[in-house]
Scaffold this motif. Sequence first.
Motif, mmCIF file in Angstrom:
data_model
loop_
_atom_site.group_PDB
_atom_site.id
_atom_site.type_symbol
_atom_site.label_atom_id
_atom_site.label_comp_id
_atom_site.label_asym_id
_atom_site.label_seq_id
_atom_site.Cartn_x
_atom_site.Cartn_y
_atom_site.Cartn_z
ATOM 1 N N GLY B 128 -3.530 -0.071 -2.180
ATOM 2 C CA GLY B 128 -4.273 -1.193 -2.837
ATOM 3 C C GLY B 128 -5.607 -0.825 -2.988
ATOM 4 O O GLY B 128 -6.261 -1.324 -4.070
ATOM 5 N N GLN B 129 -6.418 -0.700 -2.035
ATOM 6 C CA GLN B 129 -7.565 -0.255 -1.992
ATOM 7 C C GLN B 129 -8.320 0.598 -2.936
ATOM 8 O O GLN B 129 -9.356 0.511 -3.570
ATOM 9 C CB GLN B 129 -8.226 -0.011 -0.567
ATOM 10 C CG GLN B 129 -8.291 -1.154 0.399
ATOM 11 C CD GLN B 129 -8.288 -0.500 1.771
ATOM 12 O OE1 GLN B 129 -8.295 0.628 1.883
ATOM 13 N NE2 GLN B 129 -8.431 -1.537 2.825
ATOM 14 N N VAL B 130 -7.465 1.434 -3.675
ATOM 15 C CA VAL B 130 -8.007 2.389 -4.692
ATOM 16 C C VAL B 130 -7.068 1.995 -5.864
ATOM 17 O O VAL B 130 -7.010 3.007 -6.761
ATOM 18 C CB VAL B 130 -7.658 3.815 -4.166
ATOM 19 C CG1 VAL B 130 -8.780 4.420 -3.110
ATOM 20 C CG2 VAL B 130 -6.188 4.081 -3.799
ATOM 21 N N GLY B 131 -6.543 1.101 -5.804
ATOM 22 C CA GLY B 131 -5.883 0.426 -7.137
ATOM 23 C C GLY B 131 -4.778 1.071 -7.548
ATOM 24 O O GLY B 131 -4.137 1.067 -8.855
ATOM 25 N N LEU B 132 -3.798 1.463 -6.529
ATOM 26 C CA LEU B 132 -2.659 2.246 -6.831
ATOM 27 C C LEU B 132 -1.469 1.189 -6.462
ATOM 28 O O LEU B 132 -1.392 0.876 -5.309
ATOM 29 C CB LEU B 132 -2.600 3.333 -6.207
ATOM 30 C CG LEU B 132 -3.309 4.597 -6.906
ATOM 31 C CD1 LEU B 132 -3.491 5.942 -6.230
ATOM 32 C CD2 LEU B 132 -3.321 4.822 -8.142
ATOM 33 N N GLY B 133 -0.406 0.770 -7.238
ATOM 34 C CA GLY B 133 0.675 0.004 -7.117
ATOM 35 C C GLY B 133 1.655 0.576 -6.162
ATOM 36 O O GLY B 133 1.818 1.756 -5.982
ATOM 37 N N HIS B 134 2.633 -0.270 -5.521
ATOM 38 C CA HIS B 134 3.693 0.249 -4.623
ATOM 39 C C HIS B 134 4.570 1.025 -5.488
ATOM 40 O O HIS B 134 5.605 1.701 -4.966
ATOM 41 C CB HIS B 134 4.177 -1.017 -3.939
ATOM 42 C CG HIS B 134 3.274 -1.730 -3.146
ATOM 43 N ND1 HIS B 134 3.666 -2.917 -2.484
ATOM 44 C CD2 HIS B 134 2.035 -1.210 -2.583
ATOM 45 C CE1 HIS B 134 2.457 -3.427 -1.774
ATOM 46 N NE2 HIS B 134 1.652 -2.170 -1.893
ATOM 47 N N GLU B 135 4.608 0.735 -6.724
ATOM 48 C CA GLU B 135 5.795 1.486 -7.625
ATOM 49 C C GLU B 135 5.291 2.962 -7.468
ATOM 50 O O GLU B 135 6.429 3.940 -7.915
ATOM 51 C CB GLU B 135 5.641 0.953 -9.076
ATOM 52 C CG GLU B 135 4.678 1.469 -9.846
ATOM 53 C CD GLU B 135 3.405 0.631 -9.792
ATOM 54 O OE1 GLU B 135 3.435 -0.308 -8.855
ATOM 55 O OE2 GLU B 135 2.164 0.877 -10.357
ATOM 56 N N LEU B 136 4.289 3.480 -7.056
ATOM 57 C CA LEU B 136 4.303 4.774 -6.937
ATOM 58 C C LEU B 136 4.606 5.672 -5.467
ATOM 59 O O LEU B 136 4.412 6.671 -5.312
ATOM 60 C CB LEU B 136 2.587 5.386 -7.026
ATOM 61 C CG LEU B 136 1.923 4.905 -8.429
ATOM 62 C CD1 LEU B 136 0.543 5.280 -8.462
ATOM 63 C CD2 LEU B 136 2.533 5.574 -9.609
ATOM 64 N N LEU B 137 4.983 4.593 -4.579
ATOM 65 C CA LEU B 137 5.256 4.933 -3.263
ATOM 66 C C LEU B 137 6.422 6.498 -3.053
ATOM 67 O O LEU B 137 6.029 7.232 -2.486
ATOM 68 C CB LEU B 137 5.806 4.058 -2.364
ATOM 69 C CG LEU B 137 4.738 2.990 -2.299
ATOM 70 C CD1 LEU B 137 5.386 1.850 -1.361
ATOM 71 C CD2 LEU B 137 3.694 3.439 -1.170
#
Lengths: 275, 286
Positions: B128-137
């Motif tokens: 989240g701190q680098v603007g990436l969402g959980h859908e990428l996990l």
Amino acid sequence: MVRAENVSFRYGAGQPDEVAALFDVDLRVAPGEYVAVIGPNGSGKSTLAKHINALLMPSSGRVVVAGIDTRDPDRVWEVRQAAGMVFQNPDNQIVATVVEEDVAFGPENLGMPPAEIRRRVKEALEAVRLLEYSQHAPYALSGGQKQRLAIAGVLAIRPRCLVLDEPTAMLDPVGREEVLRTVRRLNREDGIAVIHITQDMEEAAEADRVVVMDGGRVVLEGTPRQVFARADLLRELGLEVPQVTELAQMLRADGLDIPPDLLTVDELVAALCPS
Amino acid sequence: MPILIEGLTYVYAAGTPLEARAVSDVTLSIEDGELLGIIGPTGSGKTTLIQHLNGLLRPTQGRVVVDGVDLASSREALRAVRRKVGLIFQYPEQQLFEETVFEDVAFGPRNLGLGEAEVEARVKEALGQVGLGHELLKRSPFELSGGQMRRVAIAGVLAMKPKVLVLDEPTAGLDPRGRAEILGHLEALHGRLGLTVVLVSHSMRDVARLARRLVVMDRGRIVLSGTTREVFSRAEELERLGLKPPPMTSLMRRLRDRGRPVSLGVLTVEEARREILRVVRGERGN
């Protein structure tokens, strides 16, 4: 010099996981022209460049370089002789342990007689201002010198077109300037056509023509002035305009009498301080 | 967590014919919550210097003190500092190796011996701190764009919850959007979490935007330092080193040469705009 007609390309064509990378791309580069190609990461710029050098073949459409169709298997080496390519990472392009041997690699592969090879190596090293380093070890050169060495290696096969894929991305400001100055001189004095892929809008502003790619297509094309006047479209694509152009456009919106298509500090100074 | 570098000298391959002095007698203190930029030509010692900040290299002479602890004092001290000082190398995405984004970011926290729930919380927070969402996990990091891959690599360091983030050329090779995203996230990490950020860069524009203080290195030494504005206003000295002030600073100098009373302490397009409007409107007012 270079003509790409309706070029489409799919990585892994025919496989279940094929990925389309180019759609109906048309690109013409005249002899001696300097063309910059800009576009976000993944827009197809490098894929297009590799077609010009016959590293990739179109899935449909065709690419003609110096009159040769790149799909002609018997003439691949002629294509590569006409259009030489320089990549981003200077360390991946050097093959020999002595500068002059590195430059000799291309002409040797073309089976040239030794006297001709020596002449070409000297000429190419002179052209990139590295002649005094001919006996040096490439690993000890600076980044800018290594990229100039990579360019010399290409020049030794006397191409009519240089294809440069982000050649300054890994360099410091000095190295960047060395490489750009070298490329500009080869273009203006020796009439070598240049196709320069870059993420740096200030670099692109110096070309004769700018081609903008997005999603595997050419979406905009024109002189730097025409292209960078379309700041809104470029921003939508995740690109930008040179800072001077951005400032000029802001000042114009603020009501100052300034043209919207300025590209250089000199032009903006002239517009703000009419003499 | 202040960092103090005292009289640091580092010699590569000491005692061999290849001996080379990469850093010479550098003294530098980095305050808590600073945004420090380090610039200088290739080979000036920037990368060697920052590799000392978390003990990857040991000084040939001098010392590095982090949070009051000399890194040379004990193994434990070194291990503790490595958690607090996160070092992000050039092209960090080349070090991604796991099958999924989650696994890659989880690698560091798992090595700390944290429980699975805590690991998962940290991974999500760092992304989240680098603007990436959980859908990428569950995605493979290798399917992502260059800018996204680089942010995954940065998240891997953030998941260790460092107090200091040291980045070597974090925007090299990215397109303008990717560059702006990384710089924006670094600004936010500094602003919201108070992280100390040390940025090594060839891009004068990037340091003009992010750094508040600049250190200029040449041949292993610090040759110039001060606020970013001060350093960039010294155009002649920078040019002698082959560095160039950012375009907006050069523009102001040229306007000044033409008799316009603009300030030279301008770094960004917005600042240039305000300064030019101030001067132009002032003239009209007269």
